[in-house]
Scaffold this motif. Structure first.
Motif, PDB file in Angstrom:
ATOM      1  N   VAL A   1       0.861  -1.171   0.000  1.00 50.81           N
ATOM      2  CA  VAL A   1       0.000   0.000   0.000  1.00 50.81           C
ATOM      3  C   VAL A   1       0.904   1.229   0.000  1.00 50.81           C
ATOM      4  O   VAL A   1       1.945   1.242   0.645  1.00 50.81           O
ATOM      5  CB  VAL A   1      -0.985   0.010   1.193  1.00 50.81           C
ATOM      6  N   GLU A   2       0.505   2.225  -0.774  1.00 53.36           N
ATOM      7  CA  GLU A   2       1.307   3.435  -0.904  1.00 53.36           C
ATOM      8  C   GLU A   2       0.347   4.632  -0.877  1.00 53.36           C
ATOM      9  O   GLU A   2      -0.581   4.699  -1.673  1.00 53.36           O
ATOM     10  CB  GLU A   2       2.077   3.386  -2.223  1.00 53.36           C
ATOM     11  N   LYS A   3       0.580   5.557   0.066  1.00 48.83           N
ATOM     12  CA  LYS A   3      -0.282   6.725   0.233  1.00 48.83           C
ATOM     13  C   LYS A   3       0.561   7.938   0.589  1.00 48.83           C
ATOM     14  O   LYS A   3       1.627   7.823   1.194  1.00 48.83           O
ATOM     15  CB  LYS A   3      -1.310   6.505   1.355  1.00 48.83           C
ATOM     16  N   SER A   4       0.057   9.123   0.237  1.00 46.01           N
ATOM     17  CA  SER A   4       0.725  10.386   0.562  1.00 46.01           C
ATOM     18  C   SER A   4      -0.289  11.373   1.104  1.00 46.01           C
ATOM     19  O   SER A   4      -1.484  11.268   0.823  1.00 46.01           O
ATOM     20  CB  SER A   4       1.363  11.003  -0.691  1.00 46.01           C
ATOM     21  N   ILE A   5       0.232  12.358   1.846  1.00 44.25           N
ATOM     22  CA  ILE A   5      -0.603  13.450   2.338  1.00 44.25           C
ATOM     23  C   ILE A   5       0.256  14.697   2.488  1.00 44.25           C
ATOM     24  O   ILE A   5       1.461  14.591   2.754  1.00 44.25           O
ATOM     25  CB  ILE A   5      -1.301  13.089   3.667  1.00 44.25           C
ATOM     26  N   GLU A   6      -0.353  15.848   2.284  1.00 46.34           N
ATOM     27  CA  GLU A   6       0.324  17.117   2.526  1.00 46.34           C
ATOM     28  C   GLU A   6      -0.088  17.627   3.895  1.00 46.34           C
ATOM     29  O   GLU A   6      -1.280  17.654   4.225  1.00 46.34           O
ATOM     30  CB  GLU A   6      -0.063  18.145   1.455  1.00 46.34           C
ATOM     31  N   VAL A   7       0.901  18.013   4.691  1.00 45.73           N
ATOM     32  CA  VAL A   7       0.664  18.504   6.043  1.00 45.73           C
ATOM     33  C   VAL A   7       1.065  19.976   6.086  1.00 45.73           C
ATOM     34  O   VAL A   7       2.141  20.340   5.610  1.00 45.73           O
ATOM     35  CB  VAL A   7       1.488  17.686   7.069  1.00 45.73           C
ATOM     36  N   ASP A   8       0.199  20.788   6.660  1.00 45.18           N
ATOM     37  CA  ASP A   8       0.480  22.219   6.775  1.00 45.18           C
ATOM     38  C   ASP A   8       1.346  22.485   7.999  1.00 45.18           C
ATOM     39  O   ASP A   8       0.883  23.012   9.025  1.00 45.18           O
ATOM     40  CB  ASP A   8      -0.821  23.017   6.847  1.00 45.18           C
ATOM     41  N   ALA A   9       2.608  22.093   7.891  1.00 48.55           N
ATOM     42  CA  ALA A   9       3.594  22.295   8.954  1.00 48.55           C
ATOM     43  C   ALA A   9       4.981  22.168   8.328  1.00 48.55           C
ATOM     44  O   ALA A   9       5.149  21.484   7.313  1.00 48.55           O
ATOM     45  CB  ALA A   9       3.415  21.268  10.065  1.00 48.55           C
ATOM     46  N   PRO A  10       5.987  22.793   8.931  1.00 48.22           N
ATOM     47  CA  PRO A  10       7.354  22.699   8.408  1.00 48.22           C
ATOM     48  C   PRO A  10       7.904  21.271   8.485  1.00 48.22           C
ATOM     49  O   PRO A  10       7.530  20.484   9.351  1.00 48.22           O
ATOM     50  CB  PRO A  10       8.163  23.630   9.317  1.00 48.22           C
ATOM     51  N   LEU A  11       8.807  20.960   7.576  1.00 43.42           N
ATOM     52  CA  LEU A  11       9.415  19.633   7.480  1.00 43.42           C
ATOM     53  C   LEU A  11       9.913  19.113   8.822  1.00 43.42           C
ATOM     54  O   LEU A  11       9.585  17.994   9.226  1.00 43.42           O
ATOM     55  CB  LEU A  11      10.574  19.670   6.469  1.00 43.42           C
TER      56      LEU A  11
END
Length: 156
Positions: A4-14
């Motif tokens: 399984v492969e998933k991604s998400i964008e998080v509104d926070a610095p790396l």
């Protein structure tokens, strides 16, 4: 072995996103079915989770870690799984978290669940809850931080 492969964008610095992800004992706060994660040492974790209606325990080792870039793990006992999480800055205050996990479904219920996409939806939900967990707090939990100037490959 399934993947399984998933991604998400998080509104926070790396660095904040990476730091929170390495607070492994917080995983039950946002990962469905995960009852407990105990960090044995810098490289080993003990997991307790409910999978397919059954309680499972396993140990995993972090075999490669590049601070603010990636964490790769593999199980060493119990439920067979391995994977990698990559962290990529999108800008100063947004980070992409990309998770790729391979696992071995055990028994008929896990195999049927796999065919119905249950694991993929669960991972997607876990990533969404991670994003909410971090963004609601506005900062990472815990204090530990690995020196980001060093790249670690435990196999070397």
């Amino acid at each position: 072995m399934e993947c399984v492969e998933k991604s998400i964008e998080v509104d926070a610095p790396l660095q904040q996103v990476y730091n929170q992800w390495t607070q492994f004992e917080d995983f039950p706060k946002f990962m469905a079915g995960v009852e407990e994660v105990h960090q044995i040492d810098n490289k080993r974790l003990h997991w307790v989770a409910e999978i397919g209606g059954k309680r499972k325990e396993w140990e995993a080792e972090i075999y490669e870690q590049a601070p603010d870039e990636k964490i790769a793990w593999r199980s060493t006992s119990g439920a067979r799984n391995f994977g990698v999480v990559h962290f990529k800055p999108l800008d100063a205050n947004r980070t992409e978290v990309h998770l790729k996990m391979n696992y071995e479904p055990e028994g008929v219920s896990e195999q049927v669940g796999d065919m119905l996409g249950v694991v993929g939806r669960r991972v997607e939900g876990d990533l969404k809850r991670f994003k909410e967990f971090l963004q609601e707090r506005q900062k990472e939990s815990g204090l530990a931080r690995i020196d980001s100037s060093r790249r670690t490959n435990i196999l070397d």
